[in-house]
Design an enzyme around this catalytic site. Structure first.
Site, PDB file in Angstrom:
ATOM      1  N   TYR A 143      -2.744  27.741 -37.474  1.00 16.31           N
ATOM      2  CA  TYR A 143      -3.045  26.467 -38.174  1.00 16.31           C
ATOM      3  C   TYR A 143      -3.291  25.315 -37.323  1.00 16.31           C
ATOM      4  CZ  TYR A 143      -2.663  28.313 -42.848  1.00 16.31           C
ATOM      5  OH  TYR A 143      -2.771  29.045 -43.952  1.00 16.31           O
ATOM      6  N   LYS A 193       3.728  40.920 -35.778  1.00 17.09           N
ATOM      7  CA  LYS A 193       2.687  41.866 -35.226  1.00 17.09           C
ATOM      8  C   LYS A 193       2.917  42.026 -33.847  1.00 17.09           C
ATOM      9  CE  LYS A 193      -0.745  44.324 -36.410  1.00 17.09           C
ATOM     10  NZ  LYS A 193      -0.724  45.703 -36.947  1.00 17.09           N
ATOM     11  N   ASP A 225       1.560  44.232 -41.370  1.00 14.10           N
ATOM     12  CA  ASP A 225       0.986  45.109 -42.528  1.00 14.10           C
ATOM     13  C   ASP A 225       1.890  45.965 -43.362  1.00 14.10           C
ATOM     14  OD1 ASP A 225       1.617  46.307 -40.167  1.00 14.10           O
ATOM     15  OD2 ASP A 225      -0.167  47.668 -39.553  1.00 14.10           O
ATOM     16  N   ASP A 249       1.414  32.547 -45.037  1.00 16.80           N
ATOM     17  CA  ASP A 249       0.312  32.025 -46.184  1.00 16.80           C
ATOM     18  C   ASP A 249      -0.096  33.118 -47.013  1.00 16.80           C
ATOM     19  OD1 ASP A 249      -1.544  30.454 -47.433  1.00 16.80           O
ATOM     20  OD2 ASP A 249      -3.206  31.174 -46.120  1.00 16.80           O
ATOM     21  N   ASP A 253       1.339  34.715 -51.195  1.00 14.63           N
ATOM     22  CA  ASP A 253       0.421  34.769 -52.088  1.00 14.63           C
ATOM     23  C   ASP A 253       0.557  36.028 -52.806  1.00 14.63           C
ATOM     24  OD1 ASP A 253      -0.811  32.331 -52.066  1.00 14.63           O
ATOM     25  OD2 ASP A 253      -2.950  33.009 -52.327  1.00 14.63           O
TER      26      ASP A 253
HETATM   27  C1  IPM Z   1      -1.008  26.857 -48.736  1.00 12.51           C
HETATM   28  C2  IPM Z   1      -2.185  26.884 -48.923  1.00 12.51           C
HETATM   29  C3  IPM Z   1      -2.530  25.891 -47.887  1.00 12.51           C
HETATM   30  C4  IPM Z   1      -2.261  26.634 -46.500  1.00 12.51           C
HETATM   31  C5  IPM Z   1      -4.104  25.489 -47.622  1.00 12.51           C
HETATM   32  C6  IPM Z   1      -4.778  24.680 -48.818  1.00 12.51           C
HETATM   33  C7  IPM Z   1      -4.696  24.659 -46.396  1.00 12.51           C
HETATM   34  O1  IPM Z   1      -3.097  28.000 -49.091  1.00 12.51           O
HETATM   35  O2  IPM Z   1      -0.018  25.921 -49.091  1.00 12.51           O
HETATM   36  O3  IPM Z   1      -0.474  28.281 -48.908  1.00 12.51           O
HETATM   37  O4  IPM Z   1      -3.055  27.532 -46.025  1.00 12.51           O
HETATM   38  O5  IPM Z   1      -1.153  26.303 -46.190  1.00 12.51           O
HETATM   39 MG    MG Z   2      -1.731  29.769 -49.296  1.00  9.62          MG
END
Ligand code: IPM
Ligand code: MG
Length: 358
Positions: A143, A193, A225, A249, A253
């Site tokens: 990042y 990884k 993975d 990240d 999710d």
């Molecule tokens: C998160 C989001 C952010 C990230 C984006 C919006 C830059 O997806 O906070 O998980 O990737 O960190």
């Molecule tokens: Mg995110």
């Protein structure tokens, strides 16, 4: 005590969910005898519209004058990837994380008791329970690495994104994760990884070295993975997961979705000094913005994390969590967690009910 809270409402549904979370903060203040001063901070697409850049000058200083930062959500199609970097909301989000030194991002994925049926997993899997503390490194790795874009003679344009990690960066997030694991089930999965990446091999060796200081915590290495697969096969096996920025990240999710709703999960970003930053995991949901349809629970639970981690007020945090669980147990649902046939209430009403429960 009096606390100063920087409030970044942001874009899309941000202002609606933050308004409800502020109501909850006031309700907690009344009940437990604290006062709060809110400091409005402009950041995100709304800042681009107002002053031409998503991260206005002085933003970090303003936040640093507060005890904690509450953030709704930033982003939206209006400020897409084709816009210059200084106008994009994501640039501002990364900048504030970096400027406040928020290297540890805690994303708590729990299946709340009233919502077992909402998980996309088979009932027998979901019933085993999900309570995962994902610890994501937040200000290093790909990042923030050097990026490049250049022409090649024979392959067209080529781009690179550098992933770099130092021992120092790995050690500080690793220690955070071990300390958190100590307060929970004393199980830590370190995700990397290492069969491919050099940064991961360093990651793994640092985790093993510091593990000697936490002999009471059981450390397991999991390849990223495999972790993605295990999270849908049997998420109950995980307690604390620690991983680098991009893996975190993606996996967070996934971890949040297996609990049934992205609209429910809070996060805390903390560094070695105050203020910490608290925000829901979900985005700005521009499609439902301004319609009183958003679920404020993730933001409200982020406030609970604020009380716990920034103000060291665990009773207040527990009161917020109990108020949310009661609202759910009483059958109140926003649209994202209402099943067909169930009536959904709006964002405002959900906020009022939770405040009432406090
Ligand atoms: C998160 C989001 C952010 C990230 C984006 C919006 C830059 O997806 O906070 O998980 O990737 O960190
Ligand atoms: Mg995110």
């Amino acid at each position: 005590m009096n606390y100063r809270i920087a409030v970044i409402k942001g874009d899309g549904i941000g202002p609606e969910i933050v308004t409800e979370a502020m109501g909850v903060i006031e309700a907690v203040g009344e009940k437990f005898g604290h006062t709060f001063q809110f400091v409005d901070v402009l950041l995100g697409g709304c800042a681009t519209d107002a002053v031409g850049k998503s991260y206005p000058d002085g933003t970090a200083e303003k936040c640093k004058s507060c005890d904690a930062v509450l953030l709704g959500a930033v982003g939206g199609p209006k400020w897409g990837p084709d816009k210059p970097a200084e106008q994009r909301p994501e640039t501002a989000l990364l900048a504030i994380r970096k400027d406040l030194g928020l290297y540890a991002n805690l994303r708590h994925a729990t299946l709340r008791p009233a919502l077992v049926d909402y998980s996309p997993l088979k009932r027998e899997t979901a019933e085993k329970g999900i309570d995962i503390m994902m610890v994501r490194e937040l200000i290093g790795g790909i990042y923030f690495g050097k990026r490049d874009r250049y022409e090649t003679p024979d392959r067209g344009v080529e781009c690179t994104d550098l992933m770099a990690y130092s021992e120092m960066e790995i050690e500080r997030i690793g220690r955070r994760a071990f300390e958190l694991a100590r307060l929970r089930k004393k199980k830590l999965a370190s995700v990397d990884k290492a069969n491919v990446l050099e940064t991961s091999r360093l990651w793994r060796s640092v985790m093993h070295r510091i593990a000697a200081d936490y002999p009471d915590v059981e450390l397991t290495d999991v390849l990223v993975d495999n972790c993605a697969m295990q999270l849908v096969r049997d998420p109950s096996q995980f307690d604390v997961i620690v991983t680098e920025n991009m893996f975190g990240d993606i996996l967070s999710d996934e971890a949040s979705m297996v609990t049934g709703s992205l609209g429910m999960l809070p996060s805390a970003s903390i560094g070695s000094e105050a203020p910490g930053l608290y925000e829901p995991i979900h985005g700005s949901a521009p499609d439902i913005a301004g319609q009183d349809k958003a679920n404020p629970i993730a933001t409200i639970l982020s406030v609970a994390m604020m009380f716990k981690y920034s103000f060291q007020l665990p009773k207040e945090a527990a009161a917020i969590e109990a108020a949310v669980d009661k609202a759910l147990a009483d059958g109140w649902r926003t649209a994202d967690i209402a099943k067909p046939g169930e009536t959904a209430i709006g964002c405002k009403k959900m906020g009022e009910i939770i405040c009432g429960n406090i």
